[in-house]
Scaffold this active site. Structure first.
Site, PDB file in Angstrom:
ATOM      1  CG  HIS B  58      -1.995  -1.030   1.209  1.00 20.36           C
ATOM      2  ND1 HIS B  58      -3.070  -1.009   2.062  1.00 20.36           N
ATOM      3  CD2 HIS B  58      -2.180  -2.110   0.408  1.00 20.36           C
ATOM      4  CE1 HIS B  58      -3.873  -2.035   1.797  1.00 20.36           C
ATOM      5  NE2 HIS B  58      -3.345  -2.716   0.801  1.00 20.36           N
ATOM      6  CD  GLU B  60      -2.056   4.201   3.189  1.00 18.57           C
ATOM      7  OE1 GLU B  60      -1.719   3.502   2.205  1.00 18.57           O
ATOM      8  OE2 GLU B  60      -3.203   4.220   3.650  1.00 18.57           O
ATOM      9  CB  CYS B  88      -6.473  -0.578   5.119  1.00 15.99           C
ATOM     10  SG  CYS B  88      -4.782  -1.226   5.224  1.00 15.99           S
ATOM     11  CB  CYS B  91      -1.957   1.826   6.127  1.00 12.61           C
ATOM     12  SG  CYS B  91      -1.572   0.894   4.617  1.00 12.61           S
TER      13      CYS B  91
END
Lengths: 150, 150
Positions: B58, B60, B88, B91
């Site tokens: 992801h 992040e 999410c 993260c």
């Protein structure tokens, strides 16, 4: 001795403990993980947060990245993730995204384990098996933090 | 125009949106992130889950790894993480470990956002600012999934 004895949860958890011991020797919080597909270890990793100066470098995160690379797909629904200590929320949520088939862990983490926040962090289809070689896994952690306080 | 106008939350979120647009062009779920320290961008990243076959890739996560590498330490307590969509749980928990100073996000994610599970996934000291350029961030997501369904 038959194949099911050799490839037991204890057998694979011992490999994860070996990884945790490697972390300990590097002065890292001693947590190790392996990921197994068809009775074969496709990823091994240990915590490297201090070595890499990277708060995301938990054993499970590295193992998931390594295993999905080995498989060539982003799902681990046919795999078993063994980790010596209960995953934190970050790692549990990574297991969610990977749709990890089975999560086997040793010692519980009553302070930072994912169950402190919510069991819903894992994928609903993930099977959970805990307490496998938990005393050995916990002993490594206790010894590590005892030395740190000296 | 003074410095505070130039280095506004909108300014840095636009850089994160640029990253999200790059993800979109790669057929990745269009989420982008930047991390700022002393008004300087020290990390830029966009979602690369499909490209890398890695469910942990992801925006992040990559940005945190990159920023801690830039700083040479594992904490981002003096940094601001900008991300186009609500993080999410994975993260958010990574932000916890990094003790992220401020989290600024655009669109909310009512299905997979961390607030669906628990706000406690973030560090108690992390300041949260949301809805920054949220319409542009959401529009990218809506357009992406509309094209996917065609």
């Amino acid at each position: 001795m038959n194949v099911s004895d050799i490839f037991s949860h204890d057998y694979f958890m011992r490999q994860a403990i070996n990884e945790a011991q490697t972390a300990f020797a590097k002065d890292e919080v001693p947590i190790g993980a392996v990921i197994v597909f068809n009775n074969k270890i496709i990823a091994r990793a240990h915590n490297l947060v201090e070595t890499l100066n990277d708060p995301t470098a938990h054993a499970e995160m590295q193992a998931i990245t390594s295993a999905t690379n080995a498989i060539g797909g982003k799902y681990l629904d046919n795999c078993i993730l063994y980790v010596t200590v209960e995953p934190c929320p970050m790692c549990a949520a990574a297991c969610f995204w990977a749709q990890t088939g089975t999560l086997v862990y040793g010692a519980s983490d009553e302070k930072r384990g994912f169950t402190v926040i919510s069991e819903k962090l894992l994928h609903p289809k993930t099977l959970i098996i805990k307490d496998v070689l938990k005393d050995e896994a916990a002993e490594l952690m206790i010894e590590f933090f005892k030395q740190k306080r000296k």
